[in-house]
Design a protein around this motif. Sequence first.
Motif, PDB file in Angstrom:
ATOM      1  N   ASN A  49       0.832  -1.204   0.000  1.00  0.00           N
ATOM      2  CA  ASN A  49       0.000   0.000   0.000  1.00  0.00           C
ATOM      3  C   ASN A  49       0.868   1.257   0.000  1.00  0.00           C
ATOM      4  O   ASN A  49       0.584   2.224  -0.715  1.00  0.00           O
ATOM      5  CB  ASN A  49      -0.948  -0.010   1.207  1.00  0.00           C
TER       6      ASN A  49
ATOM      7  N   LYS B  75       2.270   1.869  -3.366  1.00  0.00           N
ATOM      8  CA  LYS B  75       1.272   2.469  -4.259  1.00  0.00           C
ATOM      9  C   LYS B  75       1.158   3.973  -4.013  1.00  0.00           C
ATOM     10  O   LYS B  75       1.029   4.754  -4.951  1.00  0.00           O
ATOM     11  CB  LYS B  75      -0.095   1.797  -4.063  1.00  0.00           C
TER      12      LYS B  75
ATOM     13  N   GLU C 279      -1.204   7.978   4.263  1.00  0.00           N
ATOM     14  CA  GLU C 279      -1.964   6.725   4.208  1.00  0.00           C
ATOM     15  C   GLU C 279      -3.242   6.825   5.045  1.00  0.00           C
ATOM     16  O   GLU C 279      -4.319   6.401   4.616  1.00  0.00           O
ATOM     17  CB  GLU C 279      -1.064   5.584   4.705  1.00  0.00           C
TER      18      GLU C 279
END
Length: 145
Positions: free
Chosen positions: A47, A50, A106
């Motif tokens: 994640n 990304k 995030e």
Amino acid sequence: MERREVIKNIALMLGGTFSAPTLMAMNHWEQSTRPVSGVSAFSLTENQQKIVAEIAEAIIPRTGTAGEASPGAKDVGVPAFIEMMLKDCYAQPEHLSFMEGLTSIEQAKFLEMNASERLGVLKYLEQETKAEMKARQVKQTKMGQ
């Protein structure tokens, strides 16, 4: 917003500057993929990778002019280079600083945002980084007097 200015500010926000460590990383990237001695176990989750990729692509997007397309950050491997540079050229304090910034992005669910919202987040972070860097500069100036 100029790309170079954004890159500089994002780098500062995430705890590093593009200088000697960047040059070392570029040299390492070009010469081999073997690890440098004393390298830490720094790595990003899928994640986080990304997120780094999307931020890099926002700074260096794929473009097309007069029928010619220019590759974006993802096309030329910038996200992998960023992770390698952090792992091979920076120490734990910089890793922690980078991870703090990445964690806050995030937690804001950056990947779930549309392009306009992402740009807004990056512009906000740019403003915050400039203010923080100015405050640090003032503090350093006062300490040096």
